[in-house]
Design an enzyme around this catalytic site. Structure first.
Site, PDB file in Angstrom:
ATOM      1  N   GLY A  63       0.212 -47.422 -25.213  1.00  0.00           N
ATOM      2  CA  GLY A  63       1.648 -47.133 -25.174  1.00  0.00           C
ATOM      3  C   GLY A  63       2.518 -48.367 -25.301  1.00  0.00           C
ATOM      4  O   GLY A  63       3.392 -48.445 -26.158  1.00  0.00           O
ATOM      5  N   HIS A 116       6.829 -53.756 -14.214  1.00  0.00           N
ATOM      6  CA  HIS A 116       5.693 -54.670 -14.111  1.00  0.00           C
ATOM      7  C   HIS A 116       6.150 -56.119 -13.909  1.00  0.00           C
ATOM      8  O   HIS A 116       5.381 -56.950 -13.444  1.00  0.00           O
ATOM      9  CB  HIS A 116       4.846 -54.622 -15.388  1.00  0.00           C
ATOM     10  N   HIS A 150       8.464 -48.439 -16.837  1.00  0.00           N
ATOM     11  CA  HIS A 150       7.155 -48.894 -16.356  1.00  0.00           C
ATOM     12  C   HIS A 150       6.915 -50.358 -16.730  1.00  0.00           C
ATOM     13  O   HIS A 150       6.574 -51.180 -15.874  1.00  0.00           O
ATOM     14  CB  HIS A 150       6.074 -47.985 -16.940  1.00  0.00           C
ATOM     15  N   GLU A 151       7.107 -50.666 -17.999  1.00  0.00           N
ATOM     16  CA  GLU A 151       6.829 -52.039 -18.437  1.00  0.00           C
ATOM     17  C   GLU A 151       7.815 -53.005 -17.783  1.00  0.00           C
ATOM     18  O   GLU A 151       7.442 -54.102 -17.393  1.00  0.00           O
ATOM     19  CB  GLU A 151       6.886 -52.157 -19.965  1.00  0.00           C
ATOM     20  N   GLU A 170      -3.931 -58.154 -22.920  1.00  0.00           N
ATOM     21  CA  GLU A 170      -4.582 -57.481 -21.808  1.00  0.00           C
ATOM     22  C   GLU A 170      -5.655 -56.552 -22.356  1.00  0.00           C
ATOM     23  O   GLU A 170      -5.367 -55.823 -23.301  1.00  0.00           O
ATOM     24  CB  GLU A 170      -3.587 -56.671 -20.973  1.00  0.00           C
ATOM     25  N   GLU A 180      -1.189 -51.281 -11.588  1.00  0.00           N
ATOM     26  CA  GLU A 180      -0.953 -50.049 -12.359  1.00  0.00           C
ATOM     27  C   GLU A 180      -0.575 -48.863 -11.469  1.00  0.00           C
ATOM     28  O   GLU A 180       0.367 -48.133 -11.755  1.00  0.00           O
ATOM     29  CB  GLU A 180      -2.146 -49.712 -13.248  1.00  0.00           C
ATOM     30  N   MET A 197       3.058 -52.795 -23.587  1.00  0.00           N
ATOM     31  CA  MET A 197       2.467 -53.905 -22.844  1.00  0.00           C
ATOM     32  C   MET A 197       3.545 -54.792 -22.239  1.00  0.00           C
ATOM     33  O   MET A 197       4.478 -55.192 -22.933  1.00  0.00           O
ATOM     34  CB  MET A 197       1.545 -54.696 -23.786  1.00  0.00           C
ATOM     35  N   GLU A 198       3.336 -55.123 -20.970  1.00  0.00           N
ATOM     36  CA  GLU A 198       4.372 -55.780 -20.161  1.00  0.00           C
ATOM     37  C   GLU A 198       4.404 -57.298 -20.263  1.00  0.00           C
ATOM     38  O   GLU A 198       4.830 -57.957 -19.306  1.00  0.00           O
ATOM     39  CB  GLU A 198       4.146 -55.390 -18.693  1.00  0.00           C
ATOM     40  N   ASN A 199       3.976 -57.906 -21.375  1.00  0.00           N
ATOM     41  CA  ASN A 199       3.998 -59.367 -21.505  1.00  0.00           C
ATOM     42  C   ASN A 199       5.298 -59.945 -20.954  1.00  0.00           C
ATOM     43  O   ASN A 199       6.376 -59.414 -21.203  1.00  0.00           O
ATOM     44  CB  ASN A 199       3.888 -59.756 -22.979  1.00  0.00           C
TER      45      ASN A 199
HETATM   46  N1  B3K Z   1      -0.905 -52.973 -18.930  1.00  0.00           N
HETATM   47  C1  B3K Z   1      -0.901 -52.286 -20.185  1.00  0.00           C
HETATM   48  C2  B3K Z   1      -2.191 -51.679 -20.549  1.00  0.00           C
HETATM   49  C3  B3K Z   1      -3.169 -52.624 -21.144  1.00  0.00           C
HETATM   50  C4  B3K Z   1      -4.357 -51.865 -21.656  1.00  0.00           C
HETATM   51  C5  B3K Z   1      -5.433 -52.763 -22.115  1.00  0.00           C
HETATM   52  N2  B3K Z   1      -6.504 -52.033 -22.736  1.00  0.00           N
HETATM   53  C6  B3K Z   1       0.169 -51.258 -20.241  1.00  0.00           C
HETATM   54  C7  B3K Z   1       0.650 -50.755 -18.943  1.00  0.00           C
HETATM   55  O1  B3K Z   1      -0.049 -50.208 -18.142  1.00  0.00           O
HETATM   56  O2  B3K Z   1       1.803 -50.953 -18.678  1.00  0.00           O
HETATM   57 ZN    ZN Z   2       1.152 -50.502 -16.483  1.00  0.00          ZN
END
Ligand code: B3K
Ligand code: ZN
Length: 850
Positions: free
Chosen positions: A255, A295, A291-292, A123, A314, A257-259
């Site tokens: 911080g 998502h 948070h993740e 992302e 977000e 990432m929600e892959n």
């Molecule tokens: N979605 C990611 C942030 C990605 C940032 C890309 N530069 C983390 C979050 O908001 O959960």
């Molecule tokens: Zn997020």
């Protein structure tokens, strides 16, 4: 580097992609310098788009080995940010083999290496650095991934499909956009657990870390399980794969990432033990893990049609994690913390050259729009919506949104339509919150006559870049009325301010009431009201709304500091007495008292002074803050000393909110007492502490008292091999340095053998801390401005994303006097002129310069 004339992307230009992707099969042959990526992608015409015979695929820094369509070799031509090739009618299969160089990837976007471990960050637009693909969030597909490598742990999204010596395959059945793709390969250890969903599925949970870190995963795992339960109970949302993996990585731009099914985290938001992590760290781990995880529904199952809709996932996910943390730790204190952060980051952004709407309308580099406005103001907008439609309406609207859009890439319009249909409310005017930048000012005037109180609220939003004129917004103002003695005359009601100016009357009141306005901070606005100290004192003593009770104390502190800064006045006795009563009131939550005793931050004061037409002098703000702390310490010495003793938490450290609240109050008392005891108590605590919270609670004040030499050396000696703890050691020295020593301290630390400037955490620990030391960064010599510019120029070619983000430390230049303005602009111009400047940093400096 990138070309000089940057391309703007516009929301208005959205057009669907010409093809659907039915299936993606990827094979990775991992090697640090030459990873081969083989892709086999089935495309079909998109019925929702005009028919096309040209296929466009994104691709960046890829070395093509072969490209084929339906088995026959093709030669695509370069086009824009990728390639183009003619395709047959109907369904066809694209195959490509490309080579990439993870070891050379210092930008930490795409596939890269961190301590010998392969990991990805896609992302927003990093997947195009892995292979050719329609790298846009509205193209969703199931992925099948094969990884070939000698490394012992090979992970990707979805469920494990098959594996053997030197390879593993993963299948993700849920259609997803490429930005949610992830791959990890390394010598990793798992902290394992399981979770049974409410419909009875047993999920395998793993937190993967580097060998040696296994003992620091328990809290992240616990937070994950609580998040999973919470989303079932409050939103009816269950997890949807057989496994959920979290991986901790040391080199990470943000911080976490929600892959899908494979969250990747900055290790500082996973690893915790009492000896190495503070209460604040535990709290951040809890909220970021949540948070993740959240998502998975708000972001992954329902994603964004395009990057302009970023707040759709977000803002909503921040709002959800805030609710979760409030449920876990108490809503009153959580709300105050969130508003502190909102004002510190989002109000600051909204008041300066980077102001933009929650849903921006154009960008050059989308990574520059992961901002406080999109995230935090985006969450505030949802909070207002919830207040306006009520608890039940909110639940019904979310159910409809999940039902209707599951598996889709949605828009803000889709989101608001779900609310309109579920609640019958017209949200046309409310929608302005998504398009109008700037923090609205709400002016309050009132009259009282014969038992009738008339309240008039008027709104005005100042111009922001590109938006000179603003229309009135829908502003929910929660309010109540009290007597001076604290009796509630009118309990909390919500006034809906929708016009430029509106009045409300309250009748049959026994006496002129004290209004408690914007309870719970019901809207992200600035309230303008001439309020007497007496009224503030009454609210501080009696308001039934805990947020406004804190807010009254905050306002008194700001008034006091303003007078000290501009007129050298001494703090008023009544304020000090009120603070003393509050500190001593053992019926109040210690965490709340800790917040009430904390003075406004120096940047917050600069922002407040600027908003009232005073040019802030950071040096004077620093001096006034120190002087006020000293006054408070003298006046409250007895009660602070008592709190310092009584709030000790005997027994082994536990990270729960009540214990953390006691430590926070104790630390607050200690910080104040250190102003007058020369560091005696802090020195003793430093010696006695068996947890990092107390160690740092002692070390910060010791540095400010100028007596930390031995403690800093002992700390370094003990922790030199622990990277996360050493980040704290670096940051603390800069953050607590006196104004005329901050830049020199940062300079000295950049020469330390452990200063690894390519690691974003370490870079931010020193240079980020410098930018946040208000009086140090804004020192009249300009040394802070110049030093940060030097380092950003150096970092940018390696890591544009982190460099670009840190340019925001200069966003406040318009607040300051002509000399500082000139020096800050000169620093920005120097960055702008760096040869080969990245598109990321280029866009930021040109927006900041205006
Ligand atoms: N979605 C990611 C942030 C990605 C940032 C890309 N530069 C983390 C979050 O908001 O959960
Ligand atoms: Zn997020």
């Amino acid at each position: 580097m990138k070309d000089a004339a940057p391309q703007q992307v516009h929301l208005a230009d959205y057009a669907p992609y010409s093809f659907r992707v039915e299936e993606v099969r990827l094979t990775f042959r991992l090697a640090p310098r030459g990873t081969r990526v083989l892709s086999r992608i089935v495309f079909a015409p998109n019925p929702a788009a005009p028919p096309a015979r040209t296929l466009f695929l994104h691709g960046e820094n890829l070395t093509p080995v072969s490209t084929r369509i339906d088995g026959a070799a093709v030669e695509p031509r370069p086009a824009g940010s990728g390639i183009e090739v003619g395709v047959p009618e109907g369904r066809f299969t694209w195959e490509a083999e490309v080579e990439i160089d993870p070891a050379a990837n210092t930008a930490l976007e795409g596939l890269y290496l961190s301590h010998g471990m392969f990991c990805t960050q896609c992302e927003a637009e990093g997947f195009r650095k892995i292979t050719y693909y329609p790298d846009r969030p509205d193209v969703m597909a199931p992925f099948h991934v094969r990884i070939e490598s000698d490394l012992p742990v090979l992970l990707s999204n979805g469920n494990p499909a098959d594996s053997g010596p030197g390879w593993a395959e993963w299948h993700d059945p849920w259609p997803k956009p490429a930005y949610l793709f992830a791959l990890v390969a390394g010598d990793l250890r798992a902290h394992r657990d399981t979770f049974r969903t409410r419909s009875g599925n047993e999920i395998a949970l793993n937190v993967w870390v580097r060998p040696g870190d296994e003992g620091r995963c328990a809290y992240a795992m616990d937070a994950l399980k609580r998040s999973m339960r919470w989303d079932e109970e409050t939103h009816g949302r269950e997890y949807d794969l057989e496994v959920f993996n979290i991986v901790a990585v040391d080199d990470f731009n943000m911080g976490a990432m929600e892959n899908k099914g494979l969250n990747i985290f900055n290790s500082r938001y996973v690893l915790a033990s009492p000896e190495t992590a503070t209460d604040r760290d535990y709290e951040a781990i809890e909220s970021i893990v949540a948070h993740e995880y959240f998502h998975n529904w708000t972001g992954n199952r329902i994603t964004c049609r395009d990057w302009f809709q970023l707040c759709l996932k977000e803002g909503l996910t921040v709002f959800r994690d805030q609710q979760f943390s409030g449920d876990q730790r108490g809503h009153a204190v959580k709300r105050i913390d969130d508003v502190l952060a909102l004002r510190a980051r989002q109000f600051r952004e909204d008041a300066g050259p980077l102001a933009h709407p929650v849903r921006p309308e154009s960008f050059v580099e989308i990574n520059n729009f992961y901002t406080a406005t999109v995230y935090e103001k985006g969450a505030e907008v949802i909070g207002m919506l919830k207040r306006l439609v009520g608890e039940d309406g909110y639940r019904a609207a979310l159910d409809l949104y999940f039902d209707r859009h599951d598996g889709q890439a949605a828009t803000i319009e889709d989101w608001l339509t779900a609310f309109e249909e579920a609640t019958g409310r017209d949200l046309a005017q409310f929608k302005l919150w998504y398009s109008q930048a700037g923090t609205p000012r709400v002016q309050v005037t009132e009259t009282y006559e014969n038992g009738t109180y008339r309240l008039t609220l008027s709104q005005r939003t100042p111009p922001t870049p590109g938006q000179p004129d603003k229309a009135p917004m829908v502003i929910p103002v929660a309010m109540g009325l009290l007597t001076k003695e604290g009796k509630e005359l009118v309990p909390t009601t919500v006034l809906e301010l929708t016009e430029g100016s509106q009045s409300w009357t309250f009748e049959r009141l026994p006496a002129r009431p004290v209004p408690s306005l914007l309870r719970g901070f019901s809207a992200p606005v600035i309230l303008e009201r001439e309020t007497s100290a007496e009224e503030r004192l009454a609210l501080l003593a009696h308001d039934t709304d805990p947020f406004n009770r804190w807010e009254a104390g905050r306002a008194l502190a700001k008034d006091t500091l303003t007078r000290m800064v501009s007129a050298d006045a001494a703090p008023g006795r009544a304020f000090l007495d009120a603070l003393s009563r509050l500190a001593a009131d053992d019926t109040l939550d210690p965490a709340f008292r800790a917040l009430a005793l904390r003075l406004p931050g120096q940047d917050d004061m600069a922002q407040t002074l600027h908003a009232s037409g005073i040019v802030p002098d950071p040096q004077r703000i620093w001096e006034a803050t120190r002087a006020l702390q000293e006054e408070i310490a003298r006046h409250l010495e007895a009660v602070l000393a008592r709190l310092h003793d009584e709030m000790a938490t005997p027994g082994p450290y536990t990270p729960d909110a009540p214990a953390a609240g006691r430590r926070a109050l104790r630390a607050q008392a200690l910080e104040l007492l250190t102003r007058i005891d020369g560091g005696a108590r802090a020195g003793a605590l430093f010696e006695a502490a068996d947890n990092m919270t107390e160690t740092l609670a002692a070390l910060g004040p010791l540095i400010e008292a100028g007596v930390a030499g031995g403690a800093l050396a002992a700390f370094e000696e003990r922790w030199r091999h622990d990277r996360l703890v050493m980040d704290k050691w670096f940051a603390l020295q800069v953050a607590h340095a006196a104004p005329d020593e901050a830049a020199a301290t940062a300079e000295r630390l950049t020469g330390h053998p452990l200063f690894d400037w390519k690691n974003p955490n370490r870079f931010r620990a020193v240079l980020g801390a410098l930018g946040m030391n208000a009086a140090g960064f804004h020192h009249a010599s300009g040394a802070g401005y110049a030093m940060l510019a030097d380092w950003l120029v150096r970092l940018d070619p390696l890591n544009p994303q982190t460099a670009a983000r840190m340019t925001t430390l200069y966003e406040t230049w318009p607040r300051y006097d002509a000399d500082r303005q000139q020096m800050m602009r000169a620093a920005l111009q120097r960055i702008a002129a760096a040869p080969g400047l990245s598109r990321d940093t280029g866009e930021m400096v040109s927006r900041i310069l205006g």
